[in-house]
Design a protein around this motif. Structure first.
Motif, PDB file in Angstrom:
ATOM      1  N   TYR A 182       0.837  -1.192   0.000  1.00  0.00           N
ATOM      2  CA  TYR A 182       0.000   0.000   0.000  1.00  0.00           C
ATOM      3  C   TYR A 182       0.879   1.252   0.000  1.00  0.00           C
ATOM      4  N   VAL A 183       0.320   2.373  -0.485  1.00  0.00           N
ATOM      5  CA  VAL A 183       1.045   3.643  -0.459  1.00  0.00           C
ATOM      6  C   VAL A 183       0.854   4.306   0.904  1.00  0.00           C
ATOM      7  N   LEU A 184       1.834   5.096   1.310  1.00  0.00           N
ATOM      8  CA  LEU A 184       1.726   5.809   2.578  1.00  0.00           C
ATOM      9  C   LEU A 184       0.468   6.677   2.569  1.00  0.00           C
ATOM     10  N   GLY A 185      -0.199   6.710   3.697  1.00  0.00           N
ATOM     11  CA  GLY A 185      -1.459   7.442   3.792  1.00  0.00           C
ATOM     12  C   GLY A 185      -2.643   6.571   3.417  1.00  0.00           C
ATOM     13  N   GLY A 186      -2.368   5.391   2.882  1.00  0.00           N
ATOM     14  CA  GLY A 186      -3.417   4.451   2.520  1.00  0.00           C
ATOM     15  C   GLY A 186      -3.064   3.041   2.964  1.00  0.00           C
ATOM     16  N   VAL A 187      -2.144   2.927   3.924  1.00  0.00           N
ATOM     17  CA  VAL A 187      -1.718   1.611   4.396  1.00  0.00           C
ATOM     18  C   VAL A 187      -2.820   1.014   5.256  1.00  0.00           C
ATOM     19  N   SER A 188      -3.330  -0.100   4.824  1.00  0.00           N
ATOM     20  CA  SER A 188      -4.359  -0.808   5.578  1.00  0.00           C
ATOM     21  C   SER A 188      -3.695  -1.913   6.394  1.00  0.00           C
ATOM     22  N   PRO A 189      -4.233  -2.202   7.572  1.00  0.00           N
ATOM     23  CA  PRO A 189      -3.705  -3.334   8.329  1.00  0.00           C
ATOM     24  C   PRO A 189      -4.167  -4.679   7.749  1.00  0.00           C
ATOM     25  N   LEU A 190      -5.125  -4.623   6.830  1.00  0.00           N
ATOM     26  CA  LEU A 190      -5.710  -5.841   6.266  1.00  0.00           C
ATOM     27  C   LEU A 190      -5.038  -6.233   4.965  1.00  0.00           C
ATOM     28  N   SER A 191      -4.797  -7.515   4.817  1.00  0.00           N
ATOM     29  CA  SER A 191      -4.328  -8.097   3.560  1.00  0.00           C
ATOM     30  C   SER A 191      -3.071  -7.421   3.013  1.00  0.00           C
ATOM     31  N   GLN A 192      -2.083  -7.274   3.882  1.00  0.00           N
ATOM     32  CA  GLN A 192      -0.799  -6.738   3.437  1.00  0.00           C
ATOM     33  C   GLN A 192      -0.035  -7.817   2.680  1.00  0.00           C
ATOM     34  N   LYS A 193       0.897  -7.380   1.820  1.00  0.00           N
ATOM     35  CA  LYS A 193       1.687  -8.332   1.030  1.00  0.00           C
ATOM     36  C   LYS A 193       2.381  -9.363   1.907  1.00  0.00           C
ATOM     37  N   LYS A 194       3.064  -8.877   2.955  1.00  0.00           N
ATOM     38  CA  LYS A 194       3.737  -9.754   3.910  1.00  0.00           C
ATOM     39  C   LYS A 194       2.966  -9.697   5.213  1.00  0.00           C
ATOM     40  N   ARG A 195       2.739 -10.846   5.823  1.00  0.00           N
ATOM     41  CA  ARG A 195       2.060 -10.844   7.120  1.00  0.00           C
ATOM     42  C   ARG A 195       3.077 -10.413   8.172  1.00  0.00           C
ATOM     43  N   LEU A 196       2.826  -9.267   8.768  1.00  0.00           N
ATOM     44  CA  LEU A 196       3.721  -8.717   9.775  1.00  0.00           C
ATOM     45  C   LEU A 196       3.076  -8.851  11.157  1.00  0.00           C
ATOM     46  N   VAL A 241     -10.377   2.026   9.911  1.00  0.00           N
ATOM     47  CA  VAL A 241      -8.981   1.941   9.477  1.00  0.00           C
ATOM     48  C   VAL A 241      -8.963   2.108   7.961  1.00  0.00           C
ATOM     49  N   SER A 242      -7.809   2.388   7.435  1.00  0.00           N
ATOM     50  CA  SER A 242      -7.700   2.548   5.984  1.00  0.00           C
ATOM     51  C   SER A 242      -8.124   1.267   5.277  1.00  0.00           C
ATOM     52  N   ALA A 243      -8.837   1.444   4.195  1.00  0.00           N
ATOM     53  CA  ALA A 243      -9.266   0.300   3.384  1.00  0.00           C
ATOM     54  C   ALA A 243      -8.308   0.060   2.217  1.00  0.00           C
ATOM     55  N   GLY A 244      -7.161   0.741   2.226  1.00  0.00           N
ATOM     56  CA  GLY A 244      -6.153   0.436   1.220  1.00  0.00           C
ATOM     57  C   GLY A 244      -5.813   1.542   0.249  1.00  0.00           C
ATOM     58  N   ARG A 245      -6.455   2.686   0.411  1.00  0.00           N
ATOM     59  CA  ARG A 245      -6.055   3.857  -0.373  1.00  0.00           C
ATOM     60  C   ARG A 245      -6.558   5.101   0.328  1.00  0.00           C
ATOM     61  N   ARG A 246      -5.925   6.215  -0.010  1.00  0.00           N
ATOM     62  CA  ARG A 246      -6.317   7.484   0.591  1.00  0.00           C
ATOM     63  C   ARG A 246      -7.759   7.806   0.201  1.00  0.00           C
ATOM     64  N   GLY A 247      -8.556   8.229   1.187  1.00  0.00           N
ATOM     65  CA  GLY A 247      -9.946   8.560   0.920  1.00  0.00           C
ATOM     66  C   GLY A 247     -10.894   7.376   1.029  1.00  0.00           C
ATOM     67  N   LEU A 248     -10.400   6.262   1.554  1.00  0.00           N
ATOM     68  CA  LEU A 248     -11.235   5.058   1.671  1.00  0.00           C
ATOM     69  C   LEU A 248     -10.974   4.411   3.026  1.00  0.00           C
ATOM     70  N   GLU A 249     -12.041   4.298   3.836  1.00  0.00           N
ATOM     71  CA  GLU A 249     -11.932   3.706   5.165  1.00  0.00           C
ATOM     72  C   GLU A 249     -12.872   2.508   5.256  1.00  0.00           C
ATOM     73  N   ILE A 250     -12.486   1.541   6.090  1.00  0.00           N
ATOM     74  CA  ILE A 250     -13.345   0.400   6.370  1.00  0.00           C
ATOM     75  C   ILE A 250     -13.696   0.442   7.854  1.00  0.00           C
ATOM     76  N   GLU A 251     -14.970   0.282   8.133  1.00  0.00           N
ATOM     77  CA  GLU A 251     -15.467   0.270   9.512  1.00  0.00           C
ATOM     78  C   GLU A 251     -15.774  -1.167   9.890  1.00  0.00           C
ATOM     79  N   LEU A 252     -15.208  -1.613  10.995  1.00  0.00           N
ATOM     80  CA  LEU A 252     -15.409  -2.983  11.449  1.00  0.00           C
ATOM     81  C   LEU A 252     -15.215  -3.040  12.962  1.00  0.00           C
ATOM     82  N   THR A 253     -15.550  -4.166  13.571  1.00  0.00           N
ATOM     83  CA  THR A 253     -15.382  -4.281  15.021  1.00  0.00           C
ATOM     84  C   THR A 253     -13.904  -4.487  15.349  1.00  0.00           C
ATOM     85  N   PRO A 254     -13.495  -4.077  16.551  1.00  0.00           N
ATOM     86  CA  PRO A 254     -12.109  -4.299  16.947  1.00  0.00           C
ATOM     87  C   PRO A 254     -11.710  -5.781  16.910  1.00  0.00           C
ATOM     88  N   ASN A 255     -12.613  -6.652  17.334  1.00  0.00           N
ATOM     89  CA  ASN A 255     -12.289  -8.085  17.336  1.00  0.00           C
ATOM     90  C   ASN A 255     -12.144  -8.638  15.926  1.00  0.00           C
TER      91      ASN A 255
END
Length: 158
Positions: A96-110, A126-140
């Protein structure tokens, strides 16, 4: 669709996508998201990548109203020290590009750590993978999707 959205769909969890017109001049992508989506800034989380002990990358997810405590994430990860990762390393490892880094489905599992304040909300953004796009979900669900662990990570902005 981004890899982050696709992973949430594939997992069958409940989530919502929120899109807004990103302003390239915005000083803080996360605060911009909170403002444009009209949600509490404490409920919008940013995804940051650190280097642990100069060797391994890890992810810290903290509210946009805070900064990531480097000592706190090092402790949570069982490392001696942490430093912010180089932007090129972040983009290469996450896809992902900076400012759009999502914690979900990253290239490498960190290894991923989520500030424990996330657990006070029924949902977070949290970011859904690009600037201007957010995903809303539960913390769990966030923790399950990124195999994250909750820990005290946030410190006051200086």
């Amino acid at each position: 669709m981004t890899p982050a959205i696709n992973s949430a769909k594939h997992a069958g969890i409940a989530f919502q996508i929120h899109e807004y017109q990103h302003d390239a001049a915005a000083q803080s992508y996360g605060l911009e998201a909170a403002e444009k989506l009209a949600v509490a800034a404490q409920q919008v989380f940013k995804t940051l990548v650190v280097t642990l002990d100069g060797k391994q990358l890890a992810v810290g997810i903290v509210p946009v109203t805070s900064q990531l405590g480097l000592k706190q994430i090092a402790k949570a990860a069982g490392a001696k020290k942490a430093a912010m990762a180089a932007p090129a390393d972040v983009e290469r490892a996450t896809g992902y590009v900076l400012g759009g880094v999502s914690p979900l489905s990253q290239k490498k599992r960190l290894p991923t750590f989520i500030d424990d304040s996330a657990q006070t909300f029924s949902t977070l953004y949290v970011s859904a993978g690009r600037r201007g796009l957010e995903i809303e979900l539960t913390p769990n669900d966030l923790a399950a999707l990124c195999q994250g662990r909750f820990a005290a990570l946030a410190t006051a902005l200086s």
